[in-house]
Design a protein around this motif. Structure first.
Motif, short mmCIF file in Angstrom:
data_model
loop_
_atom_site.label_atom_id
_atom_site.label_comp_id
_atom_site.label_asym_id
_atom_site.label_seq_id
_atom_site.Cartn_x
_atom_site.Cartn_y
_atom_site.Cartn_z
N PHE A 64 4.93 -15.93 18.86
CA PHE A 64 4.48 -16.50 17.72
C PHE A 64 3.10 -17.49 18.02
N THR A 65 2.44 -16.97 19.21
CA THR A 65 1.29 -17.78 19.39
C THR A 65 0.14 -17.70 18.48
N ASP A 66 -1.21 -18.26 18.82
CA ASP A 66 -1.96 -18.15 17.47
C ASP A 66 -2.48 -16.77 16.98
N ASP A 67 -2.39 -15.66 17.97
CA ASP A 67 -2.90 -14.41 17.65
C ASP A 67 -1.67 -13.76 17.10
N TRP A 68 -0.64 -14.35 16.54
CA TRP A 68 0.55 -13.39 16.00
C TRP A 68 -0.06 -12.55 14.95
N ASP A 69 -0.84 -13.13 14.03
CA ASP A 69 -1.17 -12.11 12.67
C ASP A 69 -1.84 -10.91 13.14
N SER A 70 -2.24 -10.66 14.41
CA SER A 70 -2.88 -9.44 14.65
C SER A 70 -1.98 -8.40 14.95
N ARG A 71 -0.47 -8.84 15.12
CA ARG A 71 0.55 -7.99 15.31
C ARG A 71 1.34 -7.84 14.22
N TRP A 72 1.75 -8.83 13.23
CA TRP A 72 2.62 -8.88 12.43
C TRP A 72 1.84 -8.80 11.07
N LYS A 73 2.40 -7.63 10.19
CA LYS A 73 1.92 -7.47 8.85
C LYS A 73 3.12 -7.33 7.82
N PRO A 74 2.71 -8.13 6.72
CA PRO A 74 3.79 -8.18 5.71
C PRO A 74 3.99 -6.83 4.97
N SER A 75 4.82 -6.54 4.52
CA SER A 75 4.91 -5.13 3.55
C SER A 75 4.77 -5.57 2.18
N HIS A 76 4.09 -4.45 1.58
CA HIS A 76 3.78 -4.53 0.16
C HIS A 76 4.40 -3.39 -0.74
N ASN A 163 7.55 7.09 14.80
CA ASN A 163 7.07 8.36 14.17
C ASN A 163 5.64 7.92 13.65
N LYS A 164 4.90 9.10 13.57
CA LYS A 164 3.60 8.86 13.33
C LYS A 164 3.43 8.51 11.73
N ALA A 165 4.38 8.45 10.95
CA ALA A 165 4.12 8.11 9.65
C ALA A 165 4.59 6.50 9.41
N LEU A 166 4.69 5.77 10.47
CA LEU A 166 5.27 4.39 10.46
C LEU A 166 3.90 3.73 10.17
N HIS A 167 3.84 3.21 8.76
CA HIS A 167 3.04 2.41 8.35
C HIS A 167 3.34 0.80 7.97
N GLN A 168 2.93 -0.02 8.57
CA GLN A 168 3.50 -1.37 8.29
C GLN A 168 3.43 -1.77 6.71
N ASP A 169 2.43 -1.46 6.04
CA ASP A 169 2.26 -1.86 4.81
C ASP A 169 3.26 -1.26 3.65
N GLU A 170 3.92 -0.20 4.21
CA GLU A 170 5.14 0.60 3.51
C GLU A 170 6.66 0.41 4.08
N PHE A 171 6.47 -0.63 5.07
CA PHE A 171 8.08 -0.99 5.32
C PHE A 171 9.02 -1.33 4.59
N SER A 172 9.97 -0.83 4.29
CA SER A 172 10.90 -1.01 3.53
C SER A 172 12.42 -0.72 3.87
N ASN A 173 13.36 -0.99 3.06
CA ASN A 173 14.80 -0.69 3.30
C ASN A 173 15.06 0.78 3.79
N THR A 174 14.13 1.81 3.16
CA THR A 174 14.39 2.87 3.22
C THR A 174 13.67 3.67 4.86
N THR A 175 13.10 2.70 5.26
CA THR A 175 12.10 3.04 6.66
C THR A 175 13.36 3.25 7.78
N PRO A 176 13.34 4.47 8.60
CA PRO A 176 14.37 4.90 9.39
C PRO A 176 14.31 3.68 10.78
#
Length: 577
Positions: A64-76, A163-176
């Motif tokens: 979690f260095t200064d460029d961390w937000d280029s890798r980590w995305k909160p889910s909506h 999987n190709k359908a892995l979208h960070q914005d849609e990460f949820s409890n049902t994500t495999p």
């Protein structure tokens, strides 16, 4: 020589107090040294190391260095709660990267922090390239810091299936996901999860496999290190703070089992109608004895009993309360005639009883109850019935469950009642040695510092603290001894000086001894010269005699004070009970 008299007087004063000069100096010296040592330890600062980014390489390594937000995305995304409910939860929990605010063990060391209590949080980071653990060790390691503790919530991570359908914005409890690992607690349910999704080679369906006896999570505010290692030979181990707390086999320790049973019960098999599975039956040849009286009562009147001589037949068991008075606002016309409440008759407590006497009941020795035939082994018994076994049509044997499917991302999908949960120094890779090296650079440097800060934050517990001033000893703590005794003496003296002298004779004796000492020193100074005058010698003799007299009176007062203390203690005990 003029000070010999003063020395003699001083010795007399110490004798009256009951403590020798050598003992008092030794104790004071030890007390001083102890106080200085405690003060030095309490003000000495804890040396805090400074964070330096690691040079280690891994398939995924996050500090979690200064460029961390280029890798980590909160889910909506919206959290799905099942087909039978219309309730939906949004991942509204906020995330931040910051240094810890509780027991900071390393300067400049930032981590990913859950910022909201009682909220759903979800965030993920994709791997630079997929991680395929087939034929390799899989090492998962990360730090958790529960800065506000954990009453109900999770602090686990998920390794998400590639999987190709892995979208960070849609990460949820049902994500495999492939693996879920880390602490989870709610109430008395406290465990370190290790769950993996296993693919059925026959149907292609996925099923969660849960570690059957997971270790307990450490719920503390210091940083804790969680490590999972899975080897290609299907063995695994779980470590907390570098210590192994669980190890075993993927093939043996998980439910449902990785591989199903080779044979199953035949679902079409049924128990024959003539099957006898009753092991014992009533003896058909048994007969009730002729003298068996089923009507005999369990209890009968004790005809041999007689009324006790002190039984008061004419005394009622209750009487009107003689101390009760009619209320002043009682209106006979509206409230009726006032009748005093009744109380148990006190005369009945002094004798065997009051009122009409009747003979008591006793157990009937002739009582036998309802007769039933004894049980015997059933000659027709065939044993418990079970359906026949057939080959399991869904049977398969996966000999390499450690060959997990490729993973494309890491995610935290958490609901928690406590905020400020911090995650840091995440390692996902194949090298046990590199994971240990990362822990040496980070966790094992900060953790001892945090433990010292935590220890310093604890309230000091006074061991063997006396329960009252009477339990104090001068040789153990002279400063407290003098303070407590003087305070007690002054408190009692304000009401009764005589009682103060009896109850705390040490203060009275010490004061008298100090007065005698002062007079002796003054006499020595006035006399002058190298040899004491006859008057001074006489004063010295008088000092010794007065000191002895003070000591004797103090001893007598001690005995009286001790008895007085016992009486006070008894009174206090009675008043509290």
């Amino acid at each position: 020589m003029r000070f010999n008299v003063a020395a003699a007087a001083a010795s007399a004063a110490l004798l009256a107090g009951g403590v020798s000069a050598d003992d008092s100096q030794k104790v004071l010296k030890d007390e001083s040294a102890s106080t200085v040592a405690e003060a030095a330890s309490s003000v000495s600062p804890v040396e805090v190391p400074t964070f330096t980014p690691t040079k280690l390489k891994a398939p995924f390594l996050e500090q979690f260095t200064d460029d961390w937000d280029s890798r980590w995305k909160p889910s909506h995304a919206k959290k799905e709660t099942g087909p039978d409910t219309e309730e939906e939860w949004a991942y509204v929990g906020e995330w931040s990267v910051e240094e810890p605010v509780v027991y900071k063990g390393m300067e400049g060391d930032k981590g990913l922090v859950i910022k909201n209590a009682a909220a759903h949080h979800a965030i993920s980071a994709k791997f630079p390239k997929k991680i395929d653990p087939k034929g390799k060790d899989l090492v998962v390691q990360y730090e958790v810091k529960l800065q506000n503790g954990l009453e109900c919530g999770g602090a686990y991570l998920k390794l998400l299936r590639e999987n190709k359908a892995l979208h960070q914005d849609e990460f949820s409890n049902t994500t495999p996901y492939v693996i879920m690992f880390g602490p989870d607690k709610c109430g008395h349910n406290n465990k370190v999860h290790f769950i993996f999704n296993h693919k059925n080679p026959k149907t292609g369906e996925y099923e969660e496999k849960h570690l059957s006896s997971p270790p307990t999570a450490k719920i503390v505010k210091t940083t804790e290190l969680y490590t999972l290692v899975v080897h290609p030979n299907n063995t695994y181990l779980i470590q907390q703070d570098g210590e192994t707390v669980k190890e075993g086999s993927l093939l043996e320790d998980f439910v449902p089992s990785v591989n199903p049973e080779a044979e199953i019960d035949d679902p079409n098999d049924t128990k024959p109608e003539d099957w006898v599975d009753q092991a014992r039956i009533a003896d058909p040849d048994a007969k009730k004895p002729e003298d068996w009286d089923e009507d005999a009562p369990y209890e009968i009147v004790d005809e041999e009993a007689s009324m006790p001589e002190d039984w008061l037949v004419d005394e009622p068991q209750t009487i009107p309360d003689p101390e009760a008075q009619k209320p002043e606002d009682w209106d006979d016309e509206e409230d009726g005639d006032w009748i005093a409440p009744t109380i148990p008759n006190p005369k009945c407590f002094e004798v065997s009883g009051c009122g009409p006497w009747t003979k008591p009941m006793k157990k009937n020795l002739e009582y036998k109850g309802i007769w039933s035939a004894p049980l015997i082994d059933n000659p027709a018994y065939k044993g418990p019935w079970a359906p026949r076994k057939i080959a399991n049509p869904d049977y398969y044997e996966d000999k390499t469950p450690a060959n997990f499917e490729p993973m494309g991302a890491i995610g935290f999908e958490i609901w928690t009642m406590q905020n400020n949960i911090l995650f840091d120094n995440i390692y996902i890779g194949h090298s046990v040695e590199d994971a240990k090296a990362l822990a040496d650079e980070t966790f094992f440097k900060k953790h001892p510092v945090e433990e010292k800060l935590e220890e310093a934050d604890k309230p000091k517990v006074e061991e063997n603290k006396p329960s009252s001033p009477n339990d104090l000893k001068f040789t153990e703590d002279p400063v407290t001894y003098i303070k407590e005794k003087v305070d007690l003496f002054m408190t009692i003296a304000q009401k009764d000086p005589i009682e103060a002298i009896k109850f705390v004779p040490e203060v009275a004796g010490g004061a008298a001894a100090l007065l005698v000492t002062f007079i002796a020193i003054l006499a020595a100074l006035v006399s002058g010269g190298s040899s004491p005058a006859p008057a001074v010698k006489k004063a010295a003799k008088d000092v010794k005699e007065k000191a002895k007299d003070v000591k004797d009176k103090a001893a007598e007062a001690v005995a009286t004070g001790t008895e007085k203390a016992k009486e006070v203690t008894k009174r206090n005990t009675r008043s509290q009970s």
